[in-house]
Enzyme design. Sequence first.
Site, PDB file in Angstrom:
ATOM      1  N   CYS A 176      21.324  63.009  41.848  1.00 29.11           N
ATOM      2  CA  CYS A 176      20.341  62.445  42.472  1.00 29.11           C
ATOM      3  C   CYS A 176      20.273  63.262  43.296  1.00 29.11           C
ATOM      4  CB  CYS A 176      21.279  61.574  42.528  1.00 29.11           C
ATOM      5  SG  CYS A 176      23.094  61.826  42.787  1.00 29.11           S
ATOM      6  N   HIS A 467      26.541  58.407  45.724  1.00 27.92           N
ATOM      7  CA  HIS A 467      25.108  58.557  45.406  1.00 27.92           C
ATOM      8  C   HIS A 467      23.720  58.578  46.349  1.00 27.92           C
ATOM      9  CE1 HIS A 467      22.049  57.281  42.021  1.00 27.92           C
ATOM     10  NE2 HIS A 467      22.278  56.254  42.580  1.00 27.92           N
TER      11      HIS A 467
END
EC number: 3.4.19.12
Lengths: 513, 96
Positions: A176, A467
Site C-alpha cells: 500500500c 496501512h
Amino acid sequence: LISKRKPQLLPAGCSHVNAYKVDNWRPNLRVIYQCFVWSGSAETRRRKAKSCICHMCGAHLNRLHSCLYCVFFGCFTKKHIHEHAKNKRHNLAIDLLYGGIYCFVCQDYIYDKDMEQIAKEEQRKAWKLQGVGEKYSTWEPTKRELDLLRHNPKRRKMTTNCTIGLRGLINLGNTCFMNCIVQALTHTPLLRDFFLSDRHKCEMQSNSCLVCEMSQLFQEFYSGHRSPHIPFRLLHLVWTHARHLAGYEQQDAHEFLIAALDVLHRHCKGDTTNDNGKKANNPNHCNCIIDQIFTGGLQSDVTCQVCHGVSTTIDPFWDISLDLPGSSTPFWPLSPGGDGGTVNGESHLSGATTLTDCLRRFTRPEHLGSSAKIKCGGCHSYQESTKQLTMKKLPIVACFHLKRFEHSAKLRRKITTYVSFPLELDMTPFMASRWASTNYLPPGLYVLVRYALFAVVNHQGTLESGHYTSFIRQHKDQWFKCDDAIITKASIKDVLDSEGYLLFYHKQFLEYE
Amino acid sequence: MNKDSQMRAAINQKLIEMGERERLKELLRAKLVECGWKDQMKAQCKDVIREKGLEHVTVEDLVVEITPKGRALVPDSVKKELLQRIRASLAQHSTL
C-alpha cells in the site's frame, strides 16, 4: 439595412489585404506594431503615450485604431476610424489594444496568416524587452498531429462525472505504501500531461526502464478500465532499482517517493536536452520532467554572529520534511490561534498546529550554539552563528513530509498529532526574497505564488502494523479516497480532517522560463 | 475634453511610459482568470456565437453583446486591488 455580404473567409484572410501586401509592407507593418501596439522599449512607450490619441476627438480610449495606409488614429466606438476609411478609401486598420486587423469592406476582423505571423513575432519581441519572457499561447496542432487526429477519430469526452483516470491498485503484500505514491503521481497534472502526450523517448536497451513503466501505468489509468490494476511489473522494477525497498515488509511511503523520483530522474536521460537541443551530460543540471516538476532550491544562510557575514548555499530538494510538536526535537511554540493560523485559511481548532506553523518553524533563524561553531570566512576563526533555511526556487509540485515516524536511539514511535493543512497555500512568507527580485521571477511582474492541494497520503495504525491510503483530487473539486483496490468518493472535509503524512501541492499559475 | 478625461489621459500616458500599464494588464488578466471571470465571458461568447450563427457572427457582435456584461461582472475586490496598484505606481513614480 446593411446586408453583411461576407466574402468567403479564406485561411489567408480576406482578399482586400492583397492591395496592402505590396512593396515594403512587412517592415512597415512591423514598425506599426512596435511603435503603437506592443511598445517594448522606453522610447517607443513614450512615443505611444504621446501620440496614440484619436485625431478627431483626442480620446485615448474607445478602442483606438490606426489606419494601415496613412498616419491616422481614430476611435472605433465613435466611428471616427470608419469615417476616415470611407473618406480616404483606406479600408484596413489595426486595433492598437490587441493588434487585430480590421477590414472595412468585410466589416470584421480578418486573420491573414502572414500578418498574424508578424504580429506574433512583434509581440514576443516586446515581451522580451519588458522582461516578461514567454507567455501562454493556445496550442496549435502540427501537421503530424493533425494527421494523427484524422486517422484516429475515436474521442473520449471528459465529463464532470467521468471516472477516467481513477483506478484501484491491487495490494501485492504490504504494497500500500507504493500504491499511494502511484495514485499521487498519476494525479499530478503536469506528469500526466507529459506521459499522455508520449514525451518519453527511451534510450535504455533493456526492458527495465521505470519511465516506460510509468508511461504504461498512465495508459492503464486512462484506459477507461474500471477493474483494479495489478502493478506487479512496477513492483519488480522498483525492487530491481531500489534494493533497499525490496521485500514484502511494509515500507515508508516517503522513502518510496524519493526512491521512485530518483530512479525516474536517472532513467529520463533520453529526454533531457539543453537549450541547443544537445544532450545534457551533467546529472546535476538535468532538465528532465522530474526535475522540472519536483525540484526546488533550498537556500541556507549561515550568519556569523560576530562580523554578520552571510554564507549562502543552495541545495536542490524534492520534498520538505517538517518536524512536528511532540517529537524529541523541540518544536518552537507558536501562539495558538495567533495570526499564523489565519494566513492560509487553515482551521485552528483550539490551538491545533497548522502546516503554516511547521513551515514557519522550518524557515526560522536558528541559533547554532557554542558547541556548533562555524568557521567564518570573514573572521577567519570559529564563531557562533545563526542558520536560516528559505525557499529560493519553488518547485511546481511541492511535497511536504510530516515527520511522524520517530526512529531515535531510545524510541521508535509514531507521532499522531493532528496538523491542519489548507486547500490553498501561499508560499511567499517562506521564500528567500519576498517579491520579484529573484532570478526566477521577472522583475515587476506580480506573480501569484499560490499552491493547491491535490493529493494526501495518510498512514493509519502504528509503526509495527499500519496501512497507507491516499486522497486524490480529480476535476478541480472532486476528491476520491484510494484504499488499494477500492476507490470511493470523498468530501473536502474528509481530506482536510485526515491526519496527513505526505501533502502534495501544485502551483496554480505556471510561468515559462 | 473635460477635466476628468484630461486626468485619465495624463494617467494613461504616465502608466504607458513607465511600462506599468503592461504589468497592470498582466495582473488584471491573472486575477480575472482566477476568479472565473474569463470562463464566464467565454461561455457568454459561445452563447452569442450560437445565437448569431458561426458563419455570420462578427467580432463587433461579440463586443457589443458582452462588453456591458463583462464590465458588470468584474468583482469589486479586483477593481479595488487594481486601483490600489495604480495609486501605488503613480505615487512611487512622482517621487523620482
